[in-house]
Design a protein around this motif. Sequence first.
Motif, PDB file in Angstrom:
ATOM      1  N   LEU A 290       1.087  -1.475  -0.173  1.00 37.53           N
ATOM      2  CA  LEU A 290      -0.120  -0.444   0.065  1.00 37.53           C
ATOM      3  C   LEU A 290       1.057   1.445   0.127  1.00 37.53           C
ATOM      4  CD1 LEU A 290      -3.042  -0.479   2.069  1.00 37.53           C
ATOM      5  CD2 LEU A 290      -3.281  -0.888   0.016  1.00 37.53           C
ATOM      6  N   ALA A 291       1.897   1.322   0.600  1.00 35.73           N
ATOM      7  CA  ALA A 291       2.914   2.686   0.477  1.00 35.73           C
ATOM      8  C   ALA A 291       4.062   2.293  -0.408  1.00 35.73           C
ATOM      9  CB  ALA A 291       4.207   2.206   1.795  1.00 35.73           C
ATOM     10  N   VAL A 292       3.874   1.770  -1.037  1.00 35.69           N
ATOM     11  CA  VAL A 292       4.655   1.708  -2.381  1.00 35.69           C
ATOM     12  C   VAL A 292       3.044   2.181  -3.677  1.00 35.69           C
ATOM     13  CG1 VAL A 292       4.951   0.330  -4.787  1.00 35.69           C
ATOM     14  CG2 VAL A 292       6.095  -0.425  -2.474  1.00 35.69           C
ATOM     15  N   GLN A 293       2.035   1.444  -3.550  1.00 39.46           N
ATOM     16  CA  GLN A 293       1.267   2.113  -3.907  1.00 39.46           C
ATOM     17  C   GLN A 293       1.326   3.721  -4.253  1.00 39.46           C
ATOM     18  OE1 GLN A 293       1.150  -0.062  -6.973  1.00 39.46           O
ATOM     19  NE2 GLN A 293      -1.131  -0.024  -6.749  1.00 39.46           N
ATOM     20  N   GLN A 294       1.068   4.087  -3.539  1.00 36.49           N
ATOM     21  CA  GLN A 294       0.953   5.628  -3.203  1.00 36.49           C
ATOM     22  C   GLN A 294       2.358   6.529  -2.933  1.00 36.49           C
ATOM     23  OE1 GLN A 294      -1.580   5.745   0.627  1.00 36.49           O
ATOM     24  NE2 GLN A 294      -2.705   4.582   0.091  1.00 36.49           N
ATOM     25  N   MET A 295       3.450   6.353  -3.047  1.00 37.80           N
ATOM     26  CA  MET A 295       4.643   6.381  -3.554  1.00 37.80           C
ATOM     27  C   MET A 295       4.184   7.519  -4.536  1.00 37.80           C
ATOM     28  SD  MET A 295       7.776   3.842  -3.869  1.00 37.80           S
ATOM     29  CE  MET A 295       8.821   5.005  -2.899  1.00 37.80           C
ATOM     30  N   HIS A 296       4.062   8.128  -5.656  1.00 39.61           N
ATOM     31  CA  HIS A 296       4.448   8.881  -6.715  1.00 39.61           C
ATOM     32  C   HIS A 296       3.124   9.062  -6.430  1.00 39.61           C
ATOM     33  CE1 HIS A 296       7.835   6.379  -8.100  1.00 39.61           C
ATOM     34  NE2 HIS A 296       7.161   6.524  -8.318  1.00 39.61           N
ATOM     35  N   ASP A 297       2.377   9.101  -5.639  1.00 37.21           N
ATOM     36  CA  ASP A 297       0.760  10.066  -5.567  1.00 37.21           C
ATOM     37  C   ASP A 297       1.140  11.776  -5.375  1.00 37.21           C
ATOM     38  OD1 ASP A 297      -0.243   8.243  -5.830  1.00 37.21           O
ATOM     39  OD2 ASP A 297      -1.764   7.957  -3.731  1.00 37.21           O
ATOM     40  N   GLU A 298       2.155  12.012  -4.820  1.00 37.78           N
ATOM     41  CA  GLU A 298       2.677  13.642  -4.771  1.00 37.78           C
ATOM     42  C   GLU A 298       3.116  14.057  -5.821  1.00 37.78           C
ATOM     43  OE1 GLU A 298       3.011  14.429  -0.304  1.00 37.78           O
ATOM     44  OE2 GLU A 298       3.844  16.428  -1.092  1.00 37.78           O
ATOM     45  N   ALA A 299       3.980  13.331  -6.267  1.00 40.11           N
ATOM     46  CA  ALA A 299       4.879  14.040  -7.638  1.00 40.11           C
ATOM     47  C   ALA A 299       4.096  14.033  -8.802  1.00 40.11           C
ATOM     48  CB  ALA A 299       6.623  12.831  -7.641  1.00 40.11           C
ATOM     49  N   LEU A 300       2.724  13.142  -8.608  1.00 41.26           N
ATOM     50  CA  LEU A 300       2.427  13.347  -9.848  1.00 41.26           C
ATOM     51  C   LEU A 300       1.096  13.352  -9.432  1.00 41.26           C
ATOM     52  CD1 LEU A 300       2.968   9.746 -11.536  1.00 41.26           C
ATOM     53  CD2 LEU A 300       4.155  11.918 -11.725  1.00 41.26           C
ATOM     54  N   ALA A 301       0.969  14.880  -8.490  1.00 44.01           N
ATOM     55  CA  ALA A 301      -0.626  15.717  -8.361  1.00 44.01           C
ATOM     56  C   ALA A 301      -0.936  16.249  -9.190  1.00 44.01           C
ATOM     57  CB  ALA A 301      -0.158  16.340  -6.997  1.00 44.01           C
ATOM     58  N   TRP A 302      -1.911  16.639  -9.120  1.00 40.01           N
ATOM     59  CA  TRP A 302      -2.864  17.176 -10.010  1.00 40.01           C
ATOM     60  C   TRP A 302      -2.107  18.599 -10.124  1.00 40.01           C
ATOM     61  CZ3 TRP A 302      -8.737  17.084 -10.932  1.00 40.01           C
ATOM     62  CH2 TRP A 302      -9.252  15.144 -11.059  1.00 40.01           C
ATOM     63  N   GLY A 303      -2.717  19.261 -11.448  1.00 45.69           N
ATOM     64  CA  GLY A 303      -2.045  20.439 -11.774  1.00 45.69           C
ATOM     65  C   GLY A 303      -1.306  20.604 -12.528  1.00 45.69           C
ATOM     66  N   HIS A 304       0.006  19.897 -12.768  1.00 45.19           N
ATOM     67  CA  HIS A 304       1.567  19.905 -13.938  1.00 45.19           C
ATOM     68  C   HIS A 304       0.725  19.294 -15.084  1.00 45.19           C
ATOM     69  CE1 HIS A 304       3.559  19.878 -10.142  1.00 45.19           C
ATOM     70  NE2 HIS A 304       3.150  18.784  -9.603  1.00 45.19           N
ATOM     71  N   ARG A 305       1.481  20.122 -16.026  1.00 44.02           N
ATOM     72  CA  ARG A 305       1.562  20.039 -17.851  1.00 44.02           C
ATOM     73  C   ARG A 305       2.350  18.219 -17.641  1.00 44.02           C
ATOM     74  NH1 ARG A 305      -0.230  24.994 -18.618  1.00 44.02           N
ATOM     75  NH2 ARG A 305      -0.682  24.799 -21.097  1.00 44.02           N
ATOM     76  N   PHE A 306       1.469  17.753 -18.894  1.00 41.64           N
ATOM     77  CA  PHE A 306       1.831  16.310 -18.439  1.00 41.64           C
ATOM     78  C   PHE A 306       1.930  15.610 -20.440  1.00 41.64           C
ATOM     79  CE2 PHE A 306       1.705  12.103 -19.207  1.00 41.64           C
ATOM     80  CZ  PHE A 306       2.517  11.410 -18.719  1.00 41.64           C
ATOM     81  N   TYR A 307       2.800  15.589 -21.311  1.00 49.32           N
ATOM     82  CA  TYR A 307       2.404  14.548 -22.193  1.00 49.32           C
ATOM     83  C   TYR A 307       3.633  13.292 -22.553  1.00 49.32           C
ATOM     84  CZ  TYR A 307       2.722  14.149 -27.709  1.00 49.32           C
ATOM     85  OH  TYR A 307       2.006  13.781 -28.486  1.00 49.32           O
ATOM     86  N   MET A 308       2.623  12.710 -23.448  1.00 44.73           N
ATOM     87  CA  MET A 308       3.950  11.388 -23.468  1.00 44.73           C
ATOM     88  C   MET A 308       2.919  10.619 -24.613  1.00 44.73           C
ATOM     89  SD  MET A 308       1.530   8.329 -20.794  1.00 44.73           S
ATOM     90  CE  MET A 308       2.820   6.960 -21.800  1.00 44.73           C
ATOM     91  N   LYS A 309       4.101   9.826 -24.828  1.00 50.19           N
ATOM     92  CA  LYS A 309       4.351   8.834 -26.755  1.00 50.19           C
ATOM     93  C   LYS A 309       4.548   7.474 -25.691  1.00 50.19           C
ATOM     94  CE  LYS A 309       3.687   9.688 -30.026  1.00 50.19           C
ATOM     95  NZ  LYS A 309       2.970  10.112 -31.940  1.00 50.19           N
ATOM     96  N   SER A 310       3.976   6.353 -26.454  1.00 54.94           N
ATOM     97  CA  SER A 310       4.219   5.319 -25.588  1.00 54.94           C
ATOM     98  C   SER A 310       3.853   4.207 -26.903  1.00 54.94           C
ATOM     99  CB  SER A 310       3.716   4.902 -24.554  1.00 54.94           C
ATOM    100  OG  SER A 310       2.388   4.485 -25.279  1.00 54.94           O
ATOM    101  N   ALA A 311       4.813   2.812 -26.880  1.00 56.62           N
ATOM    102  CA  ALA A 311       5.017   1.934 -27.937  1.00 56.62           C
ATOM    103  C   ALA A 311       4.918   0.345 -27.370  1.00 56.62           C
ATOM    104  CB  ALA A 311       5.752   2.437 -28.821  1.00 56.62           C
ATOM    105  N   PHE A 312       4.582  -0.567 -27.857  1.00 49.08           N
ATOM    106  CA  PHE A 312       5.516  -1.907 -27.392  1.00 49.08           C
ATOM    107  C   PHE A 312       6.547  -2.438 -28.162  1.00 49.08           C
ATOM    108  CE2 PHE A 312       0.389  -1.420 -26.475  1.00 49.08           C
ATOM    109  CZ  PHE A 312       0.685  -2.071 -25.363  1.00 49.08           C
ATOM    110  N   LEU A 313       7.261  -3.063 -27.683  1.00 48.32           N
ATOM    111  CA  LEU A 313       8.575  -3.991 -28.165  1.00 48.32           C
ATOM    112  C   LEU A 313       8.332  -4.930 -28.091  1.00 48.32           C
ATOM    113  CD1 LEU A 313      10.837  -1.062 -27.105  1.00 48.32           C
ATOM    114  CD2 LEU A 313      10.052  -1.142 -29.423  1.00 48.32           C
ATOM    115  N   PRO A 314       9.062  -5.782 -29.292  1.00 49.24           N
ATOM    116  CA  PRO A 314       9.395  -7.159 -28.792  1.00 49.24           C
ATOM    117  C   PRO A 314      10.854  -7.900 -28.249  1.00 49.24           C
ATOM    118  CG  PRO A 314       9.608  -6.345 -30.821  1.00 49.24           C
ATOM    119  CD  PRO A 314       9.591  -5.288 -30.234  1.00 49.24           C
ATOM    120  N   ALA A 315      11.709  -5.752 -27.943  1.00 55.48           N
ATOM    121  CA  ALA A 315      12.978  -6.513 -27.717  1.00 55.48           C
ATOM    122  C   ALA A 315      13.289  -5.793 -27.893  1.00 55.48           C
ATOM    123  CB  ALA A 315      13.785  -7.293 -28.961  1.00 55.48           C
TER     124      ALA A 315
END
Length: 447
Positions: A290-315
């Motif tokens: 439960l502690a691990v599940q919450q450890m990024h909650d504050e750093a990733l709190a509401w309000g920051h601007r965010f963008y990402m892209k992702s993909a799946f890789l076979p290697a």
Amino acid sequence: MASTGKLIDAFAGEVVRRGDPEYDAARVVWNGMVDRYPALVVRPTNAADVAAAIRFARESELVVAVRSGGHSIAGHSTCDDGIVIDLSRMRGVRVDAAGRTARANGGALLAELDREAQAVGLVCPVGVVSHTGVAGLTLGGGMGRLQRSLGLTIDSLVAVELVTADGRLVRASEDENPDLFWGLRGAGPNFGIATSFEFRLQPFDGRLTFGTVVHPIERADELAALYRELVETGPDELWASFGLGLAEGRPVATVSVCHSGTVDDAERDLAPLRAFGPPVAGAIEVRPYLAVQQMHDEALAWGHRFYMKSAFLPALPDEVVRRGSEHVARVPDGTDGAISVWSWGRAIAAVAEDATAFTGREAVYWISAEVYWDDPALDDECRAWSREAMRDVEPHAMVGRYVNDVADATEGIARSVYGDAKHERLVALKRTWDPDNVFRLNQNIRP
Ligand SMILES: Cc1cc2nc3c(=O)[nH]c(=O)nc-3n(C[C@H](O)[C@H](O)[C@H](O)COP(=O)(O)OP(=O)(O)OC[C@H]3O[C@@H](n4cnc5c(N)ncnc54)[C@H](O)[C@@H]3O)c2cc1C
């Protein structure tokens, strides 16, 4: 717009209109880049309220945004001038310890599911930030730290109750509306508003061997080689990620691990990582889930601007690591950008690729370029950084993308997420369940 009087007659929840004191707080979503002004935000308290809100929206010809945790990266859970159906008054999770199941209401957050399940020694595999909504995460797939042993969140899903575009409350499971259940597991927001989810739970003592080690970027190639070996030879209980990022402004390479087996097994399986040499920072230790599940909650709190892209890789080719190391050296000043690689496969791949709408089960790795910042003047630069970093990955990528990561709503995006065959099947489902495309604020399957 029709008078809201018509809605309020049939509605036990809250209605927030433009000009109301709480309007500004009610229109906000997680991603600070998304700044929209809906005509109204309604907060239903049950499925009947949800149906009344849908009916009202259709009669008033209002575009519909649906919100549970508000984490949509693309900002799909709000809109300009339409109606936001916000399920934050429909939180709550009930666990049946003997039956090893959980029932999460449509607005529940991951924290509730984690807490209620762990209270009786059980778990459902979910995402890694506890203020994420169960609904959006599950309807897209649900990746997380326990995925190699317990699969995606949708692999624990037993049934969904949802209110459809024509206001009916419908149940979908392997036995009831199985085609719809197939589509809900990966393309879910297209078919209705989910008011409850039933999950199968697994026994779990809640003890993890968990942590991150940070090494100089000059050792990125060697660390990536070790990471590949850990992932390929390690047990299902070992999840690991490889990262290229910044620590105190300097590029670094990292490995994060999460081992859900016994402490002795974890020590054995992680010995090569310890033998790699002393990290410049970080530690791996036994921690409560439960502690691990919450450890990024504050750093990733509401309000920051965010963008990402992702993909799946076979290697994970050396070339991707090398180019990634160059990209982290160019993260725009004043922002926090990183490239992450997650171990995939095992329990995820044990479910057939065509068993659910989710596409990408055969991947060995998932990779992303993510960036956080606060200054709106950096928007273009940050998006360009992530896109350029992923452009070098694309030649190595597989068919399919994780829908919950898709920040851009460009033409043809749904086909690239699901691949041609699944996309065709989803279009047919959409024609059956939402022919007028009432639920279009998502990575949309056009009917
Ligand atoms: C900080 C952060 C951490 C994340 N970590 C992970 C992770 O570890 N693993 C992972 O898999 N994903 C992760 N994600 C991605 C996340 O799963 C998606 O953003 C997801 O869509 C969020 O769900 P939500 O309910 O919070 O979002 P919302 O913005 O409320 O909704 C997201 C989408 O789902 C639709 N939707 C919401 N509720 C319902 C409902 N009840 N019925 C029908 N449609 C609905 C919305 O219309 C919208 O299209 C993360 C996102 C963030 C911002």
